[in-house]
Scaffold this motif. Structure first.
Motif, PDB file in Angstrom:
ATOM      1  N   THR A   1       0.891  -1.552  -0.082  1.00  0.00           N
ATOM      2  CA  THR A   1      -0.020  -0.430   0.067  1.00  0.00           C
ATOM      3  C   THR A   1       0.740   1.138   0.102  1.00  0.00           C
ATOM      4  N   THR A   2       2.021   0.954   0.402  1.00  0.00           N
ATOM      5  CA  THR A   2       2.663   2.606   0.643  1.00  0.00           C
ATOM      6  C   THR A   2       3.010   2.537  -0.858  1.00  0.00           C
ATOM      7  N   ALA A   3       3.946   1.421  -0.957  1.00  0.00           N
ATOM      8  CA  ALA A   3       4.573   2.006  -2.541  1.00  0.00           C
ATOM      9  C   ALA A   3       3.846   2.056  -3.239  1.00  0.00           C
ATOM     10  N   GLN A   4       2.520   1.718  -3.364  1.00  0.00           N
ATOM     11  CA  GLN A   4       1.097   2.027  -4.159  1.00  0.00           C
ATOM     12  C   GLN A   4       1.057   3.747  -4.257  1.00  0.00           C
ATOM     13  N   ASP A   5       1.056   3.540  -2.718  1.00  0.00           N
ATOM     14  CA  ASP A   5       1.099   5.233  -2.472  1.00  0.00           C
ATOM     15  C   ASP A   5       2.025   6.454  -3.091  1.00  0.00           C
ATOM     16  N   ARG A   6       3.278   5.446  -2.682  1.00  0.00           N
ATOM     17  CA  ARG A   6       4.269   6.841  -3.290  1.00  0.00           C
ATOM     18  C   ARG A   6       3.911   6.513  -4.879  1.00  0.00           C
ATOM     19  N   ARG A   7       4.084   5.939  -5.796  1.00  0.00           N
ATOM     20  CA  ARG A   7       3.766   5.416  -7.141  1.00  0.00           C
ATOM     21  C   ARG A   7       3.162   6.400  -7.582  1.00  0.00           C
ATOM     22  N   ALA A   8       1.672   6.583  -6.263  1.00  0.00           N
ATOM     23  CA  ALA A   8      -0.084   7.574  -7.207  1.00  0.00           C
ATOM     24  C   ALA A   8       0.620   8.930  -6.869  1.00  0.00           C
TER      25      ALA A   8
END
Length: 109
Positions: A7-14
């Motif tokens: 989730t953190t990685a996904q948030d960072r990519r967003a």
């Protein structure tokens, strides 16, 4: 725990995607202003390129971002010379007209 990391990685990519959109818009604005300045200079009998100003820009980017900053500044100055980038028309993007400069348009080849 791996779910939280995902989730953190996904948030960072967003967030990176948001930054990319903002950077593209700023580059478009910068390019339009540079073209306007060039057209004004040319209409007054000046040259199309101000080498001293471009060198100043290259130095600023190099100081702020290191050697790679110079490469970025070169790309930005080239965009300013070539003309405005239309929305959806960045080099390598699919579809339609990419560049508008000197009153002409070019389709993808």
């Amino acid at each position: 725990m791996s779910q939280a990391i995902g989730t953190t990685a996904q948030d960072r990519r967003a967030h990176v995607a948001e930054l990319d959109r903002a950077i593209i818009e700023l580059v478009r604005q910068r390019t339009a202003i540079c073209r306007e300045l060039t057209e004004r200079r040319l209409s007054k009998g000046g040259t199309s390129i101000e080498l001293a100003r471009e060198n100043e820009v290259l130095g600023h980017y190099r100081e702020a971002l290191g050697p790679t900053g110079t490469s970025l500044a070169l790309l930005l100055t080239e965009l300013g010379r070539r003309g405005a980038v239309r929305p959806g028309g960045l080099p390598g993007a699919s579809g339609g007209t990419q560049w508008v400069g000197n009153g002409s348009t070019k389709g993808r080849s």
